[in-house]
Design a protein around this motif. Sequence first.
Motif, PDB file in Angstrom:
ATOM      1  N   ASP A  87       0.853  -1.191   0.000  1.00  0.00           N
ATOM      2  CA  ASP A  87       0.000   0.000   0.000  1.00  0.00           C
ATOM      3  C   ASP A  87       0.889   1.241   0.000  1.00  0.00           C
ATOM      4  N   TYR A  88       0.872   1.964  -1.116  1.00  0.00           N
ATOM      5  CA  TYR A  88       1.689   3.168  -1.256  1.00  0.00           C
ATOM      6  C   TYR A  88       0.896   4.444  -0.975  1.00  0.00           C
ATOM      7  N   SER A  89      -0.348   4.296  -0.538  1.00  0.00           N
ATOM      8  CA  SER A  89      -1.225   5.466  -0.388  1.00  0.00           C
ATOM      9  C   SER A  89      -0.717   6.473   0.645  1.00  0.00           C
ATOM     10  N   LYS A  90       0.016   6.040   1.633  1.00  0.00           N
ATOM     11  CA  LYS A  90       0.487   6.956   2.683  1.00  0.00           C
ATOM     12  C   LYS A  90       1.830   7.620   2.349  1.00  0.00           C
ATOM     13  N   ILE A  91       2.453   7.207   1.262  1.00  0.00           N
ATOM     14  CA  ILE A  91       3.727   7.806   0.854  1.00  0.00           C
ATOM     15  C   ILE A  91       3.422   9.071   0.062  1.00  0.00           C
ATOM     16  N   PRO A  92       3.912  10.213   0.517  1.00  0.00           N
ATOM     17  CA  PRO A  92       3.567  11.476  -0.150  1.00  0.00           C
ATOM     18  C   PRO A  92       4.271  11.634  -1.500  1.00  0.00           C
ATOM     19  N   LEU A  93       3.560  12.259  -2.412  1.00  0.00           N
ATOM     20  CA  LEU A  93       4.136  12.647  -3.691  1.00  0.00           C
ATOM     21  C   LEU A  93       4.847  13.969  -3.477  1.00  0.00           C
ATOM     22  N   ILE A  94       6.113  14.027  -3.844  1.00  0.00           N
ATOM     23  CA  ILE A  94       6.908  15.245  -3.697  1.00  0.00           C
ATOM     24  C   ILE A  94       7.022  15.893  -5.066  1.00  0.00           C
TER      25      ILE A  94
ATOM     26  N   GLU B 294      12.228   3.074   0.590  1.00  0.00           N
ATOM     27  CA  GLU B 294      13.323   2.135   0.838  1.00  0.00           C
ATOM     28  C   GLU B 294      14.690   2.733   0.491  1.00  0.00           C
ATOM     29  N   GLY B 295      14.869   4.021   0.768  1.00  0.00           N
ATOM     30  CA  GLY B 295      16.130   4.681   0.482  1.00  0.00           C
ATOM     31  C   GLY B 295      16.364   4.981  -0.991  1.00  0.00           C
ATOM     32  N   GLU B 296      15.357   4.818  -1.811  1.00  0.00           N
ATOM     33  CA  GLU B 296      15.448   5.047  -3.252  1.00  0.00           C
ATOM     34  C   GLU B 296      14.440   6.120  -3.659  1.00  0.00           C
ATOM     35  N   ILE B 297      14.597   6.649  -4.872  1.00  0.00           N
ATOM     36  CA  ILE B 297      13.675   7.660  -5.386  1.00  0.00           C
ATOM     37  C   ILE B 297      13.183   7.232  -6.767  1.00  0.00           C
ATOM     38  N   ALA B 298      11.870   7.080  -6.889  1.00  0.00           N
ATOM     39  CA  ALA B 298      11.230   6.879  -8.186  1.00  0.00           C
ATOM     40  C   ALA B 298      10.685   8.245  -8.598  1.00  0.00           C
ATOM     41  N   TYR B 299      10.755   8.571  -9.886  1.00  0.00           N
ATOM     42  CA  TYR B 299      10.312   9.903 -10.282  1.00  0.00           C
ATOM     43  C   TYR B 299       9.752   9.945 -11.702  1.00  0.00           C
ATOM     44  N   THR B 300       8.947  10.970 -11.934  1.00  0.00           N
ATOM     45  CA  THR B 300       8.448  11.312 -13.260  1.00  0.00           C
ATOM     46  C   THR B 300       8.807  12.769 -13.513  1.00  0.00           C
TER      47      THR B 300
ATOM     48  N   THR C 297       9.880   8.692 -16.862  1.00  0.00           N
ATOM     49  CA  THR C 297       9.669   8.055 -15.558  1.00  0.00           C
ATOM     50  C   THR C 297      10.819   7.106 -15.301  1.00  0.00           C
ATOM     51  N   GLU C 298      11.298   7.120 -14.075  1.00  0.00           N
ATOM     52  CA  GLU C 298      12.424   6.264 -13.679  1.00  0.00           C
ATOM     53  C   GLU C 298      12.092   5.589 -12.356  1.00  0.00           C
ATOM     54  N   VAL C 299      12.211   4.262 -12.334  1.00  0.00           N
ATOM     55  CA  VAL C 299      12.035   3.485 -11.111  1.00  0.00           C
ATOM     56  C   VAL C 299      13.345   2.741 -10.880  1.00  0.00           C
ATOM     57  N   PRO C 300      13.992   2.953  -9.732  1.00  0.00           N
ATOM     58  CA  PRO C 300      15.249   2.255  -9.459  1.00  0.00           C
ATOM     59  C   PRO C 300      15.082   0.733  -9.530  1.00  0.00           C
ATOM     60  N   VAL C 301      16.125   0.059  -9.957  1.00  0.00           N
ATOM     61  CA  VAL C 301      16.095  -1.400 -10.109  1.00  0.00           C
ATOM     62  C   VAL C 301      15.607  -2.072  -8.825  1.00  0.00           C
ATOM     63  N   ALA C 302      16.036  -1.565  -7.671  1.00  0.00           N
ATOM     64  CA  ALA C 302      15.650  -2.170  -6.388  1.00  0.00           C
ATOM     65  C   ALA C 302      14.144  -2.116  -6.138  1.00  0.00           C
ATOM     66  N   LEU C 303      13.431  -1.219  -6.841  1.00  0.00           N
ATOM     67  CA  LEU C 303      11.990  -1.066  -6.642  1.00  0.00           C
ATOM     68  C   LEU C 303      11.157  -1.637  -7.793  1.00  0.00           C
ATOM     69  N   GLU C 304      11.816  -2.121  -8.834  1.00  0.00           N
ATOM     70  CA  GLU C 304      11.086  -2.652  -9.984  1.00  0.00           C
ATOM     71  C   GLU C 304      10.256  -3.869  -9.602  1.00  0.00           C
ATOM     72  N   GLY C 305       9.106  -3.998 -10.258  1.00  0.00           N
ATOM     73  CA  GLY C 305       8.239  -5.149 -10.044  1.00  0.00           C
ATOM     74  C   GLY C 305       7.424  -5.105  -8.769  1.00  0.00           C
TER      75      GLY C 305
ATOM     76  N   LEU D 146       3.235   5.693  -8.484  1.00  0.00           N
ATOM     77  CA  LEU D 146       3.720   7.028  -8.810  1.00  0.00           C
ATOM     78  C   LEU D 146       2.798   7.687  -9.830  1.00  0.00           C
ATOM     79  N   ILE D 147       2.471   6.990 -10.898  1.00  0.00           N
ATOM     80  CA  ILE D 147       1.621   7.566 -11.940  1.00  0.00           C
ATOM     81  C   ILE D 147       0.223   7.855 -11.392  1.00  0.00           C
ATOM     82  N   GLN D 148      -0.319   6.994 -10.561  1.00  0.00           N
ATOM     83  CA  GLN D 148      -1.626   7.258  -9.950  1.00  0.00           C
ATOM     84  C   GLN D 148      -1.592   8.560  -9.155  1.00  0.00           C
ATOM     85  N   LYS D 149      -0.536   8.763  -8.389  1.00  0.00           N
ATOM     86  CA  LYS D 149      -0.415   9.978  -7.586  1.00  0.00           C
ATOM     87  C   LYS D 149      -0.222  11.212  -8.478  1.00  0.00           C
ATOM     88  N   VAL D 150       0.537  11.065  -9.553  1.00  0.00           N
ATOM     89  CA  VAL D 150       0.731  12.177 -10.490  1.00  0.00           C
ATOM     90  C   VAL D 150      -0.601  12.545 -11.135  1.00  0.00           C
ATOM     91  N   LEU D 151      -1.377  11.556 -11.550  1.00  0.00           N
ATOM     92  CA  LEU D 151      -2.682  11.830 -12.162  1.00  0.00           C
ATOM     93  C   LEU D 151      -3.621  12.526 -11.172  1.00  0.00           C
TER      94      LEU D 151
END
Length: 107
Positions: free
Chosen positions: A4-11, A26-32, A47-55, A62-67
Amino acid sequence: MATDYSKIPLINKTEGSQKRFELHLEGEIAYTEYLLNKLGVIYLTHTEVPVALEGKGVGSALIQKVLQHIREEELKMAPLCPFVAVYLKRHPNEAKDLLAPGFHIAQ
């Protein structure tokens, strides 16, 4: 079970010429990355998702929050990023009323 990513804020980083939406996990940054014109059209360019967060559904979250941000700010979107375009093709209802004139989701 999906995370559940709903509580992670979009910066929304807007310093300098680089503008992007970020999720910090998890110490990484995914971004658009994006460009915003004076007519209220936001161009989602990369859009970039670090390898450690893929899948893990991070890119989709991220895209849901951007939309949601685009809706809240009453902007129109130009999905130039291939990841965003694929996401919208899979979830066409999420792009409803958000596309800038001249843009559509290929079926």
